[in-house]
Motif scaffolding. Structure first.
Motif, PDB file in Angstrom:
ATOM      1  N   ALA A 197    -100.008 -24.368 -49.538  1.00 56.91           N
ATOM      2  CA  ALA A 197    -101.409 -24.254 -49.107  1.00 56.91           C
ATOM      3  C   ALA A 197    -102.400 -24.138 -50.261  1.00 56.91           C
ATOM      4  CB  ALA A 197    -101.584 -23.079 -48.153  1.00 56.91           C
ATOM      5  N   SER A 198    -102.080 -24.770 -51.386  1.00 55.47           N
ATOM      6  CA  SER A 198    -102.992 -24.719 -52.529  1.00 55.47           C
ATOM      7  C   SER A 198    -104.171 -25.672 -52.358  1.00 55.47           C
ATOM      8  CB  SER A 198    -102.237 -25.072 -53.814  1.00 55.47           C
ATOM      9  OG  SER A 198    -101.575 -26.314 -53.635  1.00 55.47           O
ATOM     10  N   GLY A 199    -104.048 -26.617 -51.430  1.00 53.51           N
ATOM     11  CA  GLY A 199    -105.145 -27.539 -51.183  1.00 53.51           C
ATOM     12  C   GLY A 199    -104.801 -28.981 -51.499  1.00 53.51           C
ATOM     13  N   LYS A 200    -103.506 -29.293 -51.563  1.00 56.54           N
ATOM     14  CA  LYS A 200    -103.095 -30.670 -51.845  1.00 56.54           C
ATOM     15  C   LYS A 200    -103.649 -31.604 -50.771  1.00 56.54           C
ATOM     16  CE  LYS A 200     -98.611 -30.026 -51.795  1.00 56.54           C
ATOM     17  NZ  LYS A 200     -98.623 -28.564 -51.591  1.00 56.54           N
ATOM     18  N   GLY A 201    -103.572 -31.149 -49.522  1.00 56.62           N
ATOM     19  CA  GLY A 201    -104.050 -31.978 -48.414  1.00 56.62           C
ATOM     20  C   GLY A 201    -105.528 -32.284 -48.554  1.00 56.62           C
ATOM     21  N   ARG A 202    -106.290 -31.293 -48.969  1.00 59.20           N
ATOM     22  CA  ARG A 202    -107.736 -31.459 -49.133  1.00 59.20           C
ATOM     23  C   ARG A 202    -108.047 -32.457 -50.246  1.00 59.20           C
ATOM     24  NH1 ARG A 202    -111.581 -26.747 -47.346  1.00 59.20           N
ATOM     25  NH2 ARG A 202    -109.962 -26.706 -45.791  1.00 59.20           N
ATOM     26  N   VAL A 203    -107.305 -32.359 -51.330  1.00 59.83           N
ATOM     27  CA  VAL A 203    -107.499 -33.286 -52.445  1.00 59.83           C
ATOM     28  C   VAL A 203    -107.110 -34.685 -52.002  1.00 59.83           C
ATOM     29  CG1 VAL A 203    -106.704 -33.911 -54.760  1.00 59.83           C
ATOM     30  CG2 VAL A 203    -107.170 -31.520 -54.212  1.00 59.83           C
ATOM     31  N   SER A 204    -106.006 -34.770 -51.263  1.00 58.86           N
ATOM     32  CA  SER A 204    -105.564 -36.066 -50.740  1.00 58.86           C
ATOM     33  C   SER A 204    -106.655 -36.692 -49.895  1.00 58.86           C
ATOM     34  CB  SER A 204    -104.327 -35.896 -49.862  1.00 58.86           C
ATOM     35  OG  SER A 204    -103.255 -35.413 -50.596  1.00 58.86           O
ATOM     36  N   LYS A 205    -107.211 -35.911 -48.997  1.00 58.74           N
ATOM     37  CA  LYS A 205    -108.250 -36.394 -48.072  1.00 58.74           C
ATOM     38  C   LYS A 205    -109.421 -36.987 -48.848  1.00 58.74           C
ATOM     39  CE  LYS A 205    -110.534 -34.719 -43.851  1.00 58.74           C
ATOM     40  NZ  LYS A 205    -111.923 -34.254 -44.028  1.00 58.74           N
ATOM     41  N   GLU A 206    -109.837 -36.281 -49.859  1.00 59.04           N
ATOM     42  CA  GLU A 206    -110.956 -36.738 -50.672  1.00 59.04           C
ATOM     43  C   GLU A 206    -110.623 -38.060 -51.359  1.00 59.04           C
ATOM     44  OE1 GLU A 206    -113.741 -35.250 -50.562  1.00 59.04           O
ATOM     45  OE2 GLU A 206    -114.840 -36.257 -52.155  1.00 59.04           O
ATOM     46  N   LEU A 207    -109.429 -38.145 -51.920  1.00 59.57           N
ATOM     47  CA  LEU A 207    -109.013 -39.354 -52.625  1.00 59.57           C
ATOM     48  C   LEU A 207    -108.901 -40.538 -51.669  1.00 59.57           C
ATOM     49  CD1 LEU A 207    -106.327 -37.837 -55.023  1.00 59.57           C
ATOM     50  CD2 LEU A 207    -108.430 -38.979 -55.722  1.00 59.57           C
ATOM     51  N   ASN A 266    -109.931 -22.570 -56.327  1.00 58.95           N
ATOM     52  CA  ASN A 266    -110.278 -21.243 -55.825  1.00 58.95           C
ATOM     53  C   ASN A 266    -111.721 -21.199 -55.334  1.00 58.95           C
ATOM     54  OD1 ASN A 266    -107.894 -19.530 -56.272  1.00 58.95           O
ATOM     55  ND2 ASN A 266    -108.206 -20.115 -58.413  1.00 58.95           N
ATOM     56  N   GLY A 267    -112.466 -22.256 -55.616  1.00 64.22           N
ATOM     57  CA  GLY A 267    -113.897 -22.240 -55.297  1.00 64.22           C
ATOM     58  C   GLY A 267    -114.256 -23.027 -54.061  1.00 64.22           C
ATOM     59  N   THR A 268    -115.399 -23.670 -54.125  1.00 59.36           N
ATOM     60  CA  THR A 268    -115.922 -24.390 -52.957  1.00 59.36           C
ATOM     61  C   THR A 268    -115.432 -25.829 -52.932  1.00 59.36           C
ATOM     62  OG1 THR A 268    -117.849 -25.159 -54.178  1.00 59.36           O
ATOM     63  CG2 THR A 268    -118.044 -23.013 -53.072  1.00 59.36           C
ATOM     64  N   GLN A 269    -115.685 -26.469 -51.819  1.00 56.61           N
ATOM     65  CA  GLN A 269    -115.345 -27.881 -51.655  1.00 56.61           C
ATOM     66  C   GLN A 269    -116.083 -28.708 -52.702  1.00 56.61           C
ATOM     67  OE1 GLN A 269    -113.318 -29.368 -48.934  1.00 56.61           O
ATOM     68  NE2 GLN A 269    -113.464 -31.173 -50.219  1.00 56.61           N
ATOM     69  N   ASP A 278    -114.484 -31.208 -55.343  1.00 54.96           N
ATOM     70  CA  ASP A 278    -114.847 -32.628 -55.415  1.00 54.96           C
ATOM     71  C   ASP A 278    -115.262 -33.026 -56.822  1.00 54.96           C
ATOM     72  OD1 ASP A 278    -116.407 -32.853 -52.095  1.00 54.96           O
ATOM     73  OD2 ASP A 278    -114.323 -32.715 -52.768  1.00 54.96           O
ATOM     74  N   ALA A 279    -116.008 -32.152 -57.479  1.00 53.76           N
ATOM     75  CA  ALA A 279    -116.482 -32.456 -58.835  1.00 53.76           C
ATOM     76  C   ALA A 279    -115.304 -32.626 -59.787  1.00 53.76           C
ATOM     77  CB  ALA A 279    -117.414 -31.344 -59.317  1.00 53.76           C
TER      78      ALA A 279
END
Lengths: 185, 182
Positions: free
Chosen positions: A13-23, A165-168, A172-173
């Motif tokens: 749950a480190s946020g791999k899915g979120r990074v994937s989604k963005e990519l 650890n911060g915001t979306q 993204d940046a």
């Protein structure tokens, strides 16, 4: 432009899915999860895709047929895709990394987040049956297991470490920075 | 509702020959229990030999239950539009525990004497290893666990066909069975 292969590594749950989604949504990436062939297999047999069932199948395949089994699927799917970025979501062990290092356009991106943050995300998203009910103590137990420690050991080999650890927006940046770096390389 | 014809019998008894004939002469589709195994091995680039197939089969049944193959078959049956579905590669009771309760299911057991099966096995052998198999070794394989369970299936079969005559006689007998269930 040659296809870029990005390998994502990160703890539970480190946020791999979120990074994937963005990519995928913003940068035309094609995502391949290491669990895809496992899920397809379990689905064929009508077996629930719980973490335990996926793990049992993965362990069996790797110990009986070698570490190359999941890699085979990944490589095939990446080769057949048309997108400019192939995204391998779920680097777990050094052997996988060594395998992907054979591709000159491969980069390892490690996604970092604190344990408490990751626990909150884990129970909120409830990806597999049973996740939402997990206690923090149980989460820590799972987080300290061998597979997670192996992922942790990949951090030192990362081409990029992203702090989630911060915001979306902050996330993204950092993704933009990594991609700029990759494409101009 | 498709008619479902389950084929069971010992090694090289004529199951594939029967299935091939039926597909050519009736509107039929074949679903083999090994299909799910082979698809899995292929997905991971694993060689589809006997040892690997057996290892994977044993793991799946131990990890996910004895009826794991039956569940895969039921999914494939539901996804197939053919009026006659031939289920091939049934090895044990647990393979058809639920399917045998379907009203449209008919279990056909093909009985062939061992010496004849051995001959056919050697004739169709795809590897040098298989082609050189001795009769003793063939009989040993016959006695292995899965094959013993096949005897139980024989007792449960709706029809038993003896495959000892000509191929044409065999085809005629199979056609009769199928005509009766369609």
């Amino acid at each position: 432009m040659e296809k870029i292969i990005i390998g994502l590594a990160g703890r539970l749950a480190s946020g791999k899915g979120r990074v994937s989604k963005e990519l995928i949504e913003k940068h035309g990436a094609f995502r391949v999860r290491s669990s895809d062939p496992l899920r397809a297999t379990l689905d064929m047999f009508g077996v629930p895709q719980s973490r335990d069932n996926l793990s049992a199948l993965s362990t069996f395949l790797r110990t009986t047929f070698g570490e190359g089994t999941i890699n085979y699927y990944m490589e095939k799917v990446i080769a057949e895709s048309h997108e400019p970025i192939a995204l391998f979501d779920g680097m777990r062990i050094k052997a996988q990394l060594d395998h992907f290092r054979k591709f000159p356009n491969f980069r390892l991106v490690f996604i970092d987040a604190r344990q408490e943050t990751r626990y909150q995300r884990y129970i909120t998203r409830n990806e597999n049956p049973g996740d939402a009910e997990m206690s923090y103590a149980d989460f820590l137990k799972r987080d300290n297991l061998e597979p997670e420690q192996q992922i942790e050991s990949l951090r030192q080999f990362a081409d990029f470490v992203i702090d989630n650890n911060g915001t979306q927006e902050q996330l993204d940046a950092q993704i933009e920075t990594v991609l700029k770096n990759l494409i101009s390389a | 509702m498709p008619a479902i014809l389950g084929l069971a019998g010992m090694m090289a008894c004529g199951k594939n020959t029967a299935a091939g004939y039926l597909v050519a002469h009736f509107e039929a589709a074949t679903i083999d229990y090994s299909e799910a195994l082979y698809e899995t091995l292929e997905r991971f680039g694993i060689s589809k030999n006997r040892v690997n197939t057996q290892n994977l089969s044993t793991f799946l049944r131990n990890a996910y239950g004895e009826n794991v193959f039956e569940r895969a078959m039921i999914k494939k049956i539901n996804a197939n539009a053919a009026p006659l579905i031939i289920l091939s590669g049934i090895h044990r009771e647990s393979d058809i525990a639920a399917i045998k309760k379907f009203p449209q299911f008919h279990l056909l057991y093909i009985e062939t004497p061992a010496p004849l099966r051995y001959q056919w096995y050697i004739l169709r052998a795809k590897s040098a290893e298989d082609a050189a198999m001795s009769y003793e070794e063939f009989m040993q394989r016959d006695m292995a666990e899965t094959q013993t369970q096949i005897e139980t299936l024989r007792l449960q079969a709706n029809t038993v066909i003896e495959n000892i005559g000509t191929r044409e006689e065999f085809y005629r007998k199979i056609s009769e069975v199928v005509a009766g269930i369609l």
